[in-house]
Design a protein around this motif. Structure first.
Motif, short mmCIF file in Angstrom:
data_model
loop_
_atom_site.label_atom_id
_atom_site.label_comp_id
_atom_site.label_asym_id
_atom_site.label_seq_id
_atom_site.Cartn_x
_atom_site.Cartn_y
_atom_site.Cartn_z
N HIS A 1 0.73 -1.24 -0.18
CA HIS A 1 -0.01 0.09 -0.06
C HIS A 1 0.92 1.39 -0.04
N SER A 2 2.06 1.15 0.77
CA SER A 2 2.91 2.34 0.68
C SER A 2 3.71 2.56 -0.71
N ARG A 3 3.71 1.69 -1.54
CA ARG A 3 4.28 1.80 -2.91
C ARG A 3 3.57 2.11 -4.08
N ALA A 4 2.32 1.33 -4.01
CA ALA A 4 1.52 1.18 -5.17
C ALA A 4 0.04 1.79 -4.91
N ASP A 5 -0.74 2.14 -6.04
CA ASP A 5 -2.21 2.77 -5.95
C ASP A 5 -3.06 1.40 -5.79
N ARG A 6 -2.51 0.27 -6.46
CA ARG A 6 -3.75 -0.83 -6.21
C ARG A 6 -2.79 -1.98 -5.71
N VAL A 7 -3.46 -3.04 -4.99
CA VAL A 7 -2.60 -4.07 -4.30
C VAL A 7 -3.59 -5.27 -4.54
N ILE A 8 -2.58 -6.33 -5.27
CA ILE A 8 -3.31 -7.52 -5.48
C ILE A 8 -2.64 -8.72 -4.36
N VAL A 9 -3.49 -9.54 -3.85
CA VAL A 9 -2.71 -10.51 -2.99
C VAL A 9 -3.14 -11.89 -3.80
N THR A 10 -2.08 -12.84 -4.10
CA THR A 10 -2.39 -13.95 -4.62
C THR A 10 -2.28 -15.15 -3.60
N ILE A 11 -3.23 -16.24 -3.94
CA ILE A 11 -3.01 -17.52 -3.13
C ILE A 11 -2.96 -18.53 -4.22
N PHE A 12 -2.02 -19.20 -4.12
CA PHE A 12 -1.88 -20.66 -5.06
C PHE A 12 -0.76 -21.43 -4.48
N VAL A 13 -1.23 -22.65 -3.83
CA VAL A 13 -0.49 -23.59 -3.38
C VAL A 13 0.21 -24.26 -4.58
N ASN A 14 1.60 -24.00 -4.87
CA ASN A 14 2.20 -24.49 -5.99
C ASN A 14 2.62 -25.67 -5.86
N PRO A 15 2.17 -26.82 -6.61
CA PRO A 15 2.50 -28.22 -6.53
C PRO A 15 3.94 -28.38 -7.21
N ARG A 16 4.56 -27.50 -7.96
CA ARG A 16 5.86 -27.88 -8.37
C ARG A 16 6.82 -27.20 -7.48
N GLN A 17 6.58 -26.76 -6.40
CA GLN A 17 7.72 -26.32 -5.56
C GLN A 17 7.66 -27.39 -4.47
N PHE A 18 7.11 -28.35 -4.48
CA PHE A 18 7.02 -29.27 -3.34
C PHE A 18 7.60 -30.77 -3.92
N ASN A 19 8.67 -30.97 -3.25
CA ASN A 19 9.33 -32.29 -3.86
C ASN A 19 8.94 -33.55 -3.02
N ASN A 20 7.98 -33.24 -1.84
CA ASN A 20 7.70 -34.24 -0.99
C ASN A 20 6.02 -34.15 -1.37
N PRO A 21 5.44 -35.09 -2.04
CA PRO A 21 3.68 -34.96 -2.16
C PRO A 21 3.05 -34.96 -0.65
N GLU A 22 3.48 -35.54 0.53
CA GLU A 22 2.84 -35.66 1.87
C GLU A 22 3.04 -34.23 2.15
N ASP A 23 4.29 -33.41 2.06
CA ASP A 23 4.21 -32.11 2.32
C ASP A 23 3.25 -31.19 1.80
N LEU A 24 3.00 -31.45 0.49
CA LEU A 24 1.83 -30.70 -0.14
C LEU A 24 0.52 -30.85 0.23
N ALA A 25 0.16 -32.23 0.41
CA ALA A 25 -1.08 -32.69 1.19
C ALA A 25 -1.31 -31.99 2.49
N LYS A 26 -0.31 -32.03 3.40
CA LYS A 26 -0.35 -31.27 4.57
C LYS A 26 -0.44 -29.88 4.62
N TYR A 27 -0.14 -29.09 3.54
CA TYR A 27 0.02 -27.69 3.48
C TYR A 27 -1.53 -27.02 4.05
N PRO A 28 -1.69 -26.27 4.84
CA PRO A 28 -2.80 -25.62 5.19
C PRO A 28 -3.67 -25.04 4.10
N LYS A 29 -4.91 -25.20 3.74
CA LYS A 29 -5.32 -24.54 2.72
C LYS A 29 -6.68 -23.56 3.37
N THR A 30 -6.68 -22.62 3.82
CA THR A 30 -7.39 -21.40 4.53
C THR A 30 -8.10 -20.42 3.73
#
Length: 295
Positions: A45-74
């Protein structure tokens, strides 16, 4: 705050902002938002007129499928948290908006991705570099904000933006900590009550090792002492405890230049990471000497 899931809808909106001459700040997240994320939103907000927040649990950065499955989705609670912060858009793309059928491109960064989390999590930073590039292009970001807690990730993103001539400015923001010193992380939600009480030891050990090195202590001994202190305190394993150059993340055996300590350790099945800058008199003198060198 609008919740948008399709790239085309987002780009129609950002196109209107562009025609109005407005700038766009973006905070990239995987959800499970905490005060660390909110500090990035405030910085945006201090640097831009408009603010976007993104939420994307990116499967390609998880090398452990169990870690991906456990990642909180809220998503629902994340949206409530963002409500009072005047965020213009919460962008929650479906997987096919990021990786459509036939997607076959990977962005790989060498150098700053080597070792540390890059060594312990093969392919992790390829996934980070690829998804960050996609999201910066989709959001048309003028600036984006990253916490220094994930310092290696920050350096990887800086390298991607520089090497690919992306227009986005990368803004680094200080690590936000709990009152007991634990660096805020979405993964902290997975710590049980007993492990959560033990977790702040990682910050205290990091600070102690940094103080030893600042005072001229032996680096190798300080690192090994810190590693053993974590194991004695009850951590399950220590992936690394290292001193690296602040700029290019090369391994250091002496703190004769701006440097950082990096740690990754396991506690109750959760991998915690943290880092801390180390500035010694020798490193300060070296920087000062470079500043007065003839051009």
């Amino acid at each position: 705050m609008k919740i948008i899931r399709r790239k085309s809808d987002l780009q129609a909106l950002t196109g209107n902002w562009r025609r109005a001459g407005e700038t766009i700040g973006v905070v990239l997240t995987m959800g499970a938002l905490h005060d660390g994320h909110l500090s990035l939103v405030k910085a945006a907000h201090s640097r831009a007129d408009r603010v976007i927040v993104t939420i994307f649990v990116n499967p390609r950065q998880f090398n452990n499928p169990e870690d991906l499955a456990k990642y909180p989705k809220t998503e629902e609670s994340d949206a409530r948290i963002l409500g009072p912060l005047d965020v213009d858009v919460l962008y929650v793309p479906e997987p096919e908006e990021i990786y459509p059928t036939g997607f076959s491109t990977t962005i790989s960064v060498s150098g700053v991705s080597d070792g540390l989390c890059g060594g312990d999590r093969p392919g992790h930073f390829d996934g980070v570099a690829t998804v960050v590039t996609k999201l910066l292009l989709q959001t048309d970001a003028d600036c984006t904000f990253f916490g220094e807690k994930d310092y290696q990730q920050l350096q990887v993103v800086r390298r991607v933006v520089a090497d690919l001539d992306l227009k986005t400015e990368i803004v680094a923001c200080p690590t936000v900590r709990e009152d007991d010193g634990l660096a805020m992380s979405s993964r902290n939600l997975r710590l049980g009550s007993e492990a959560r009480q033990m977790a702040p030891v990682i910050g205290r050990v990091l600070k102690s090792a940094a103080n030893v090195i600042r005072q001229g202590g032996n680096v190798a001994l300080a690192l090994e002492t810190a590693r053993q202190a974590l194991l004695v305190a009850g951590f399950d394993a220590v992936d690394y405890f290292e001193l690296r150059s602040d700029s290019d993340l090369l391994t250091l055996t002496t703190a004769d230049q701006p440097a950082r300590l990096f740690v990754a350790a396991w506690l109750n099945g959760v991998r915690l990471i943290d880092n801390m800058p180390v500035a010694t008199e020798r490193s300060a003198q070296k920087v000062a000497a470079k500043l007065v060198e003839p051009v």
